[in-house]
Design a protein around this motif. Structure first.
Motif, PDB file in Angstrom:
ATOM      1  N   GLU A 105      30.854 -13.684 -59.064  1.00  0.00           N
ATOM      2  CA  GLU A 105      32.207 -13.239 -59.417  1.00  0.00           C
ATOM      3  C   GLU A 105      32.442 -11.799 -58.956  1.00  0.00           C
ATOM      4  O   GLU A 105      33.489 -11.475 -58.406  1.00  0.00           O
ATOM      5  N   VAL A 106      31.445 -10.950 -59.157  1.00  0.00           N
ATOM      6  CA  VAL A 106      31.576  -9.534 -58.818  1.00  0.00           C
ATOM      7  C   VAL A 106      31.652  -9.335 -57.302  1.00  0.00           C
ATOM      8  O   VAL A 106      32.419  -8.500 -56.824  1.00  0.00           O
ATOM      9  N   VAL A 107      30.887 -10.110 -56.554  1.00  0.00           N
ATOM     10  CA  VAL A 107      30.907  -9.988 -55.086  1.00  0.00           C
ATOM     11  C   VAL A 107      32.322 -10.232 -54.563  1.00  0.00           C
ATOM     12  O   VAL A 107      32.788  -9.541 -53.652  1.00  0.00           O
ATOM     13  N   LYS A 108      33.012 -11.189 -55.134  1.00  0.00           N
ATOM     14  CA  LYS A 108      34.393 -11.468 -54.720  1.00  0.00           C
ATOM     15  C   LYS A 108      35.321 -10.294 -55.035  1.00  0.00           C
ATOM     16  O   LYS A 108      36.192  -9.951 -54.236  1.00  0.00           O
ATOM     17  N   VAL A 109      35.129  -9.673 -56.187  1.00  0.00           N
ATOM     18  CA  VAL A 109      35.950  -8.512 -56.564  1.00  0.00           C
ATOM     19  C   VAL A 109      35.677  -7.356 -55.602  1.00  0.00           C
ATOM     20  O   VAL A 109      36.615  -6.712 -55.112  1.00  0.00           O
ATOM     21  N   VAL A 118      22.313  -6.267 -52.613  1.00  0.00           N
ATOM     22  CA  VAL A 118      21.533  -6.549 -51.396  1.00  0.00           C
ATOM     23  C   VAL A 118      20.034  -6.548 -51.700  1.00  0.00           C
ATOM     24  O   VAL A 118      19.289  -7.413 -51.219  1.00  0.00           O
ATOM     25  N   ARG A 119      19.591  -5.605 -52.499  1.00  0.00           N
ATOM     26  CA  ARG A 119      18.157  -5.572 -52.863  1.00  0.00           C
ATOM     27  C   ARG A 119      17.745  -6.856 -53.591  1.00  0.00           C
ATOM     28  O   ARG A 119      16.690  -7.423 -53.331  1.00  0.00           O
ATOM     29  N   ARG A 120      18.608  -7.311 -54.511  1.00  0.00           N
ATOM     30  CA  ARG A 120      18.282  -8.523 -55.256  1.00  0.00           C
ATOM     31  C   ARG A 120      18.335  -9.746 -54.349  1.00  0.00           C
ATOM     32  O   ARG A 120      17.533 -10.669 -54.502  1.00  0.00           O
ATOM     33  N   LEU A 121      19.269  -9.765 -53.408  1.00  0.00           N
ATOM     34  CA  LEU A 121      19.327 -10.870 -52.437  1.00  0.00           C
ATOM     35  C   LEU A 121      18.015 -10.981 -51.670  1.00  0.00           C
ATOM     36  O   LEU A 121      17.532 -12.087 -51.397  1.00  0.00           O
ATOM     37  N   ALA A 122      17.437  -9.842 -51.330  1.00  0.00           N
ATOM     38  CA  ALA A 122      16.163  -9.845 -50.603  1.00  0.00           C
ATOM     39  C   ALA A 122      15.030 -10.345 -51.492  1.00  0.00           C
ATOM     40  O   ALA A 122      14.116 -11.037 -51.018  1.00  0.00           O
ATOM     41  N   ASP A 123      15.080 -10.010 -52.791  1.00  0.00           N
ATOM     42  CA  ASP A 123      14.022 -10.412 -53.726  1.00  0.00           C
ATOM     43  C   ASP A 123      14.142 -11.861 -54.184  1.00  0.00           C
ATOM     44  O   ASP A 123      13.137 -12.519 -54.447  1.00  0.00           O
ATOM     45  N   THR A 124      15.381 -12.345 -54.326  1.00  0.00           N
ATOM     46  CA  THR A 124      15.601 -13.701 -54.832  1.00  0.00           C
ATOM     47  C   THR A 124      16.599 -14.443 -53.933  1.00  0.00           C
ATOM     48  O   THR A 124      17.718 -14.750 -54.368  1.00  0.00           O
ATOM     49  N   PRO A 125      16.215 -14.714 -52.687  1.00  0.00           N
ATOM     50  CA  PRO A 125      17.162 -15.369 -51.776  1.00  0.00           C
ATOM     51  C   PRO A 125      17.631 -16.721 -52.313  1.00  0.00           C
ATOM     52  O   PRO A 125      16.835 -17.506 -52.811  1.00  0.00           O
ATOM     53  N   GLY A 126      18.954 -16.939 -52.226  1.00  0.00           N
ATOM     54  CA  GLY A 126      19.534 -18.196 -52.682  1.00  0.00           C
ATOM     55  C   GLY A 126      19.675 -18.329 -54.182  1.00  0.00           C
ATOM     56  O   GLY A 126      20.176 -19.333 -54.671  1.00  0.00           O
ATOM     57  N   GLN A 127      19.220 -17.326 -54.934  1.00  0.00           N
ATOM     58  CA  GLN A 127      19.265 -17.397 -56.400  1.00  0.00           C
ATOM     59  C   GLN A 127      20.014 -16.230 -57.028  1.00  0.00           C
ATOM     60  O   GLN A 127      20.050 -16.105 -58.251  1.00  0.00           O
ATOM     61  N   LEU A 178      23.455 -15.086 -56.697  1.00  0.00           N
ATOM     62  CA  LEU A 178      24.848 -15.177 -57.139  1.00  0.00           C
ATOM     63  C   LEU A 178      25.030 -15.691 -58.565  1.00  0.00           C
ATOM     64  O   LEU A 178      25.935 -15.233 -59.271  1.00  0.00           O
ATOM     65  N   PRO A 179      24.194 -16.612 -59.062  1.00  0.00           N
ATOM     66  CA  PRO A 179      24.371 -17.048 -60.461  1.00  0.00           C
ATOM     67  C   PRO A 179      23.836 -16.056 -61.501  1.00  0.00           C
ATOM     68  O   PRO A 179      24.111 -16.202 -62.691  1.00  0.00           O
ATOM     69  N   GLN A 180      23.084 -15.065 -61.080  1.00  0.00           N
ATOM     70  CA  GLN A 180      22.535 -14.091 -62.029  1.00  0.00           C
ATOM     71  C   GLN A 180      23.658 -13.264 -62.642  1.00  0.00           C
ATOM     72  O   GLN A 180      24.743 -13.139 -62.081  1.00  0.00           O
ATOM     73  N   THR A 181      23.390 -12.655 -63.783  1.00  0.00           N
ATOM     74  CA  THR A 181      24.429 -11.867 -64.459  1.00  0.00           C
ATOM     75  C   THR A 181      24.366 -10.402 -64.042  1.00  0.00           C
ATOM     76  O   THR A 181      23.332  -9.911 -63.580  1.00  0.00           O
ATOM     77  N   VAL A 182      25.481  -9.749 -64.235  1.00  0.00           N
ATOM     78  CA  VAL A 182      25.600  -8.334 -63.900  1.00  0.00           C
ATOM     79  C   VAL A 182      24.557  -7.517 -64.650  1.00  0.00           C
ATOM     80  O   VAL A 182      23.928  -6.626 -64.076  1.00  0.00           O
ATOM     81  N   LYS A 183      24.332  -7.837 -65.936  1.00  0.00           N
ATOM     82  CA  LYS A 183      23.400  -7.027 -66.721  1.00  0.00           C
ATOM     83  C   LYS A 183      21.968  -7.106 -66.198  1.00  0.00           C
ATOM     84  O   LYS A 183      21.175  -6.209 -66.430  1.00  0.00           O
ATOM     85  N   GLU A 184      21.647  -8.164 -65.429  1.00  0.00           N
ATOM     86  CA  GLU A 184      20.311  -8.293 -64.852  1.00  0.00           C
ATOM     87  C   GLU A 184      20.111  -7.364 -63.655  1.00  0.00           C
ATOM     88  O   GLU A 184      18.979  -6.999 -63.355  1.00  0.00           O
ATOM     89  N   LEU A 185      21.196  -6.990 -62.988  1.00  0.00           N
ATOM     90  CA  LEU A 185      21.088  -6.192 -61.763  1.00  0.00           C
ATOM     91  C   LEU A 185      21.590  -4.757 -61.907  1.00  0.00           C
ATOM     92  O   LEU A 185      21.207  -3.889 -61.139  1.00  0.00           O
ATOM     93  N   MET A 186      22.488  -4.510 -62.841  1.00  0.00           N
ATOM     94  CA  MET A 186      23.157  -3.214 -62.913  1.00  0.00           C
ATOM     95  C   MET A 186      22.183  -2.074 -63.169  1.00  0.00           C
ATOM     96  O   MET A 186      21.104  -2.250 -63.727  1.00  0.00           O
ATOM     97  N   THR A 187      22.602  -0.902 -62.742  1.00  0.00           N
ATOM     98  CA  THR A 187      21.888   0.322 -63.065  1.00  0.00           C
ATOM     99  C   THR A 187      22.401   0.780 -64.421  1.00  0.00           C
ATOM    100  O   THR A 187      23.609   0.973 -64.603  1.00  0.00           O
ATOM    101  N   LYS A 188      21.494   0.921 -65.371  1.00  0.00           N
ATOM    102  CA  LYS A 188      21.909   1.237 -66.745  1.00  0.00           C
ATOM    103  C   LYS A 188      22.109   2.738 -66.973  1.00  0.00           C
ATOM    104  O   LYS A 188      22.958   3.138 -67.755  1.00  0.00           O
TER     105      LYS A 188
END
Length: 173
Positions: free
Chosen positions: A56-60, A88-97, A99-109
């Motif tokens: 969802e965020v990528v589209k925004v 992009v960093r997460r795409l490299a770590d979890t290719p194909g997986q 986009l379904p992850q949540t923002v709170k899993e990737l965001m800088t806190k």
């Protein structure tokens, strides 16, 4: 017989002096603040919630043509920031997986903020040292905008264009 040289006389010092720029129209680089950039770009801040998906965020990010999005809780408090670089960093770590992850899993806190009165030079130094390109602007605990390296560059380019125009007008007359 025409005179080609006239010596300097006291009356020469009494002529009206003109300036091509004024303090109000052109702030010196060292004196420019975050407020000046927000005046030029506006105070709109794009945000998302921590439970939204990366898809969802990528589209925004794409649709709004921005490089980062603030993550706000239900009360409007900043809980994180998510940038294209994080994705992009997460795409490299979890290719194909990713986009379904949540923002709170990737965001800088740990989000660094600045104030409208803070000098641009200091904000750019903090961004460079911290290796990030976006910073929320807070005024008395209230979110009042977001500033990016690109916003600062655009502000400075506009100021340089104005200075060039003023010089050209001064030369041409």
């Amino acid at each position: 017989m025409p005179m080609s040289y006239q010596p300097h006389i006291k009356a020469d010092d009494e002529s009206d002096k003109t300036v091509s720029q004024s303090l109000s129209s052109n702030v010196k680089v060292a004196e420019a603040t975050v407020h000046h950039v927000l005046e030029q770009k506006g105070a709109e801040v794009v945000s998302t919630g921590p439970d939204n998906t990366i898809g969802e965020v990528v589209k925004v990010l794409r649709d709004r043509k921005i490089g980062a999005i603030l993550v706000l809780d239900d009360s409007g408090a900043i809980v994180g920031i998510l940038s294209e670089r994080d994705i992009v960093r997460r795409l490299a770590d979890t290719p194909g997986q990713t986009l379904p992850q949540t923002v709170k899993e990737l965001m800088t806190k740990a989000v660094e903020t600045c104030t409208p009165a803070e000098p641009l030079v200091r904000v750019l130094r903090r961004m460079t040292d911290g290796r990030f390109r976006h910073m929320p602007v807070m005024d008395n605990g209230e979110l009042v905008g977001m500033i990016s390296v690109g916003d600062v560059v655009n502000y400075r380019v506009t100021a340089l264009e104005y200075e060039a125009l003023q010089l050209k007008q001064l030369i041409v007359g």
